[in-house]
Design a protein around this motif. Structure first.
Motif, PDB file in Angstrom:
ATOM      1  N   ASN A  17       0.836  -1.198   0.000  1.00 52.62           N
ATOM      2  CA  ASN A  17       0.000   0.000   0.000  1.00 52.62           C
ATOM      3  C   ASN A  17       0.875   1.253   0.000  1.00 52.62           C
ATOM      4  O   ASN A  17       0.575   2.222  -0.708  1.00 52.62           O
ATOM      5  N   GLN A  19       3.766   1.519  -1.325  1.00 56.08           N
ATOM      6  CA  GLN A  19       4.329   1.638  -2.674  1.00 56.08           C
ATOM      7  C   GLN A  19       3.317   2.225  -3.651  1.00 56.08           C
ATOM      8  O   GLN A  19       3.656   3.103  -4.451  1.00 56.08           O
ATOM      9  N   VAL A  20       2.085   1.752  -3.604  1.00 64.59           N
ATOM     10  CA  VAL A  20       1.083   2.282  -4.525  1.00 64.59           C
ATOM     11  C   VAL A  20       0.760   3.733  -4.193  1.00 64.59           C
ATOM     12  O   VAL A  20       0.584   4.558  -5.096  1.00 64.59           O
ATOM     13  N   GLN A  21       0.735   4.068  -2.917  1.00 63.06           N
ATOM     14  CA  GLN A  21       0.480   5.449  -2.538  1.00 63.06           C
ATOM     15  C   GLN A  21       1.582   6.374  -3.051  1.00 63.06           C
ATOM     16  O   GLN A  21       1.313   7.484  -3.520  1.00 63.06           O
ATOM     17  N   GLU A  23       3.365   5.865  -5.696  1.00 63.90           N
ATOM     18  CA  GLU A  23       3.171   5.981  -7.142  1.00 63.90           C
ATOM     19  C   GLU A  23       2.043   6.963  -7.459  1.00 63.90           C
ATOM     20  O   GLU A  23       2.161   7.780  -8.378  1.00 63.90           O
ATOM     21  N   TYR A  24       0.951   6.893  -6.707  1.00 68.75           N
ATOM     22  CA  TYR A  24      -0.140   7.847  -6.906  1.00 68.75           C
ATOM     23  C   TYR A  24       0.346   9.275  -6.684  1.00 68.75           C
ATOM     24  O   TYR A  24      -0.047  10.200  -7.402  1.00 68.75           O
ATOM     25  N   ARG A  84      -6.981  -0.701  -4.371  1.00 70.94           N
ATOM     26  CA  ARG A  84      -5.549  -0.978  -4.227  1.00 70.94           C
ATOM     27  C   ARG A  84      -5.005  -2.044  -5.180  1.00 70.94           C
ATOM     28  O   ARG A  84      -4.140  -2.821  -4.822  1.00 70.94           O
ATOM     29  N   TYR A  86      -2.530  -3.175  -7.638  1.00 69.34           N
ATOM     30  CA  TYR A  86      -1.154  -2.706  -7.821  1.00 69.34           C
ATOM     31  C   TYR A  86      -0.252  -3.882  -8.142  1.00 69.34           C
ATOM     32  O   TYR A  86      -0.391  -4.967  -7.562  1.00 69.34           O
ATOM     33  N   GLN A 124      -3.401   6.969 -15.507  1.00 67.34           N
ATOM     34  CA  GLN A 124      -3.149   5.534 -15.376  1.00 67.34           C
ATOM     35  C   GLN A 124      -3.729   4.794 -16.588  1.00 67.34           C
ATOM     36  O   GLN A 124      -4.634   3.976 -16.473  1.00 67.34           O
TER      37      GLN A 124
END
Length: 158
Positions: A17, A19-21, A23-24, A84, A86, A124
């Motif tokens: 999470n 990591q995805v945050q 990236e966002y 989420r 990802y 995205q």
């Protein structure tokens, strides 16, 4: 690849999470997805959170769904909201997102949900392409970002 159900606050889920945050934040410059999520949102039977691991136990992909019914944010009764999704950069292009998505759809369907919904953003395009090729169609905006110009919402009947 081994897809496992884990708690949303499992250490691997927290790491993914984060990591995805990050990236966002790079994509949108807003600190990440501000949608409020409670780990209990993903507890069966009202949701599930999955992590795909490689043979050595390294987490490569995540995704979850949570039950949503008619609410002021635009959801409808029977919705399962995808959250989420990802895949770590080094594992992209291997079909992991598609496998996680299929597992999430099947789980939501077996738990009586009738429609999978998701919100993504214009920055995205790979995500939008995945969802379109998986049978998702644009739908009325819902959720935290429903008033944002970059927001795109999609739905698929389960």
């Amino acid at each position: 690849m081994n897809i496992r159900r884990v708690a949303f606050d499992h250490p691997d889920a927290v790491k993914m999470n984060d990591q995805v945050q990050a990236e966002y934040h790079v994509l949108y410059g807003d600190g990440g997805d501000a949608t409020e999520l409670d780990p209990a949102d993903f507890d069966p039977p009202n949701g599930v959170y999955l992590i795909a691991y490689d043979e050595s136990g390294t987490p490569l992909a995540t995704g979850g769904w949570r039950a949503r019914d008619t609410n002021p944010e635009g959801n409808l009764d029977g919705d399962a909201e995808l959250k989420r999704m990802y895949v770590v950069e080094q594992a992209r292009g291997l079909g992991l997102a598609r496998r996680v998505l299929a597992a999430l759809e099947e789980d939501a369907r077996t738990r009586g949900r009738v429609r999978m919904v998701l919100e993504t953003g214009t920055k995205q395009p790979a995500a939008i392409a995945l969802y379109a090729s998986s049978g998702y169609e644009p739908c009325d905006k819902f959720g935290h970002y429903r008033f944002h110009d970059d927001s795109r919402c999609f739905a698929k009947r389960l």
